[in-house]
Write an enzyme that holds these catalytic residues in place. Structure first.
Site, PDB file in Angstrom:
ATOM      1  N   CYS A  54       0.818  -1.217   0.000  1.00  0.00           N
ATOM      2  CA  CYS A  54       0.000   0.000   0.000  1.00  0.00           C
ATOM      3  C   CYS A  54       0.853   1.268   0.000  1.00  0.00           C
ATOM      4  O   CYS A  54       0.320   2.372  -0.074  1.00  0.00           O
ATOM      5  CB  CYS A  54      -0.959  -0.014   1.185  1.00  0.00           C
ATOM      6  N   ILE A  86     -13.011  -0.629  -0.134  1.00  0.00           N
ATOM      7  CA  ILE A  86     -12.425  -1.082  -1.407  1.00  0.00           C
ATOM      8  C   ILE A  86     -12.637   0.053  -2.403  1.00  0.00           C
ATOM      9  O   ILE A  86     -13.749   0.583  -2.506  1.00  0.00           O
ATOM     10  CB  ILE A  86     -13.131  -2.369  -1.874  1.00  0.00           C
ATOM     11  N   LYS A 129      -9.729   6.029   5.192  1.00  0.00           N
ATOM     12  CA  LYS A 129     -11.007   5.541   5.682  1.00  0.00           C
ATOM     13  C   LYS A 129     -12.180   6.089   4.865  1.00  0.00           C
ATOM     14  O   LYS A 129     -13.119   5.363   4.553  1.00  0.00           O
ATOM     15  CB  LYS A 129     -11.177   5.930   7.155  1.00  0.00           C
ATOM     16  N   HIS A 176      -9.247   4.166  -0.544  1.00  0.00           N
ATOM     17  CA  HIS A 176      -7.886   3.618  -0.511  1.00  0.00           C
ATOM     18  C   HIS A 176      -7.649   2.685  -1.697  1.00  0.00           C
ATOM     19  O   HIS A 176      -7.556   1.475  -1.535  1.00  0.00           O
ATOM     20  CB  HIS A 176      -7.668   2.893   0.830  1.00  0.00           C
TER      21      HIS A 176
END
Lengths: 421, 139
Positions: free
Chosen positions: A94, A245, A363, A367
């Protein structure tokens, strides 16, 4: 590590942009990146001629898994029309585009290139939730994965360890979630640009219109404590503790410091960049701190000649609510075990002394994993240039902002400090 | 003993041993540091001089989580929102930490920090192809 590192040649950001982040059934990484590129090009005050781009660095975690396609450097270079100029993909889970930015800085600093496009993207939503969890878990070490840990599981275990060590509880994590939603409600590009209060009101309205039992939550925390509204994913991580997602893309234009004014009279300078590596959960020195972040911070602060108190606001890698708490301590903004108290006092809110994740964070902004590191810097760009609209940090003397990007179970971390001079 | 000496210090050997109900680590001959799972290069002195060591298989739970949304393979075993499974980190008596499944931890609240645990080996239905999962349960 006492050596103070510096760049041989300074680098400056002269443009930044991102796509809308969301789950798109009918959009792919190439067109999302095109949207981000268009947004970025529009932000270059004196204009950008695409033909001036010397090279592309693109962060992507695992579109190989998500959409069955790898080799994204060349694909996006072609999509932009900059072939045959070089394109390089970086992967650090990430933190993939945090790494892309850093490599792009080095490409400029070496003197080899003058104008570099850097960005990231990910296309996650075409897979089921279970498959996405499996794809993301590719970044976990085989032992964590082999016994059944998912990422919510890893951060759930970290949260329980933090609670046990410092006496925090779920109520403290709810403060983070509520703040993220409040900020995202002011960010039109956020995936969830809605406050928890508005989500509650919508659910009540929906229940009424369907003739169902109307829920009554006295406040946001009551909503978040309701297992029907906010089910557990991996204790104590509930749905609203977890990033969604997402599909999306982001990019920035990085140039040699001495030519920055050709592009804008208001560039942002790369004051500090740091990167660190870490071990998996079981081998970590501590369960409540990421060694990679601490090392990245040390490098970046050292290069910038700054201390944590000098960072006026920051985007940090809140893949889970507990992660934001761990990071603000690892970055030195608050002492270990004190972060949750500072959050409860409102110090990390938009009007607090150290605003954190003004964009809504991972959040709520979303992401799309490979896009995140660069997208965090897009927010720093908007804030430092006082272009953040309703979520602008209210400080007329905003000068220094930072973005912290994390990959895996703290396997990779970057900290990037941008400065307006 | 000879097969112990010859196996490479990596994941395959670790898994083979789990299949034989042995929790194995390795100790650096140069600086005496213990590692579980095994590794070839010592993290501290960076020498490549390891020897296998079997763990006693007892320790204490240092953190845990109950997972309600697992990967497809665990969902296929019947784990879901109403039937979570538990993962955790165990500090072995030898002072090394391992990630593991925690058995009998399905009921929320039935396990806790510092709980004394002993190793169990969860073998796959197909012993020839599947992986044995390292697990612990309360003593």
């Amino acid at each position: 590590m006492s050596k103070k590192r510096k760049l041989a040649r300074g680098a400056a950001v002269v443009g930044a942009g991102m796509s809308k982040f969301d789950m798109f059934a009918d959009r792919d990484s190439t067109d999302l990146f095109a949207e981000a590129f268009g947004d970025m090009a529009g932000s270059v005050d004196k204009g950008l001629d695409t033909a001036d781009i010397d090279a592309l660095y693109i962060g992507n975690f695992t579109n190989d898994f998500f959409v069955g396609q790898s080799h994204w450097g060349a694909i996006l270079a072609d999509a932009l029309g900059i072939v045959p100029r070089p394109a390089t993909r970086t992967e650090g889970a990430c933190a993939s585009s945090g790494l892309a930015f850093r490599e792009a800085v080095f490409a400029i600093a070496s003197g080899f290139y003058d104008v570099v496009l850097v960005g990231g993207m990910e296309d996650m939503s075409k897979r089921s939730t279970a498959e996405v969890a499996e794809g993301l878990a590719l970044a976990a070490d085989s032992y964590e994965r082999g016994v059944g840990f998912t990422y919510p599981g890893v951060f759930g275990a970290i949260a329980n360890a933090y609670f046990d060590k410092y006496g925090a509880c779920r109520d403290d994590l709810m403060n983070i979630t509520i703040k993220s939603h409040d900020n995202a409600a002011l960010n039109p590009r956020a995936q969830y640009n809605v406050s928890i209060r508005d989500i509650m009101a919508k659910r009540i309205e929906k229940a009424k219109s369907r003739g169902q039992a109307v829920p009554s939550w006295p406040d946001e925390k009551a909503f978040l404590a309701d297992p029907g509204a906010n089910p557990v994913v991996a204790s104590p991580m509930h749905l609203f503790d977890c990033c969604p997602i997402s599909d999306g893309a982001s990019c920035l234009l990085l140039v040699g410091e001495e030519i920055a004014k050709r592009f804008t009279d208001d560039p942002l300078y790369v004051a500090g960049i740091g990167q660190g590596s870490g071990r998996g959960l079981q081998a970590a020195e501590q369960l409540t701190s990421f060694e990679a972040t601490r090392h990245a911070a040390q490098e970046a602060y050292g290069m910038a000649g700054l201390v944590p108190d000098d960072i006026q606001f920051a985007e940090v890698h809140d893949c889970f609510s507990i992660a934001e708490l761990i990071h603000i301590e690892d970055l030195g903004f608050f002492k270990p075990g004190q972060g949750y108290k500072a959050i409860a006092e409102g110090r990390t809110r938009l009007d607090g002394s150290k605003p954190i994740n003004t964009s809504g964070g991972l959040k709520c902004k979303g992401h799309p994993v490979g896009a995140t590191g660069a997208a965090q810097l897009v927010e720093v760009w908007h804030q430092l240039r006082h272009e953040a609209g309703d979520r602008q940090v209210n400080d007329g003397n905003l000068r220094v902002g930072a973005a912290h990007n994390l990959g895996g179970t703290g396997g990779t971390a970057t900290l990037t400090i941008l400065e307006r001079r | 003993m000879s097969d112990v000496v010859e196996r490479p210090f990596g994941d395959y050997a670790f898994q083979q041993y789990l299949g034989q109900e042995k929790l194995m680590g390795c100790r650096c001959v140069n600086c005496d540091t213990l590692f579980v799972p095994p590794r070839s290069i010592c993290r501290l002195c960076h020498k490549l001089n390891m020897q296998w060591q079997q763990m006693k298989g007892t320790g204490k739970l240092v953190t845990y989580t109950h997972i309600t949304i697992g990967p497809p393979a665990l969902a296929a075993q019947g784990y879901d929102r109403d039937h979570p499974y538990c993962c955790g980190v165990v500090e072995l008596d030898e002072k090394v930490r391992v990630a593991a499944r925690i058995e009998a931890g399905e009921v929320l609240g039935s396990i806790g920090f510092g709980m004394a645990v002993r190793v169990v080996f969860l073998h796959p239905a197909d012993r020839a192809n599947g992986r044995t999962v390292l697990a612990f349960r309360a003593i």
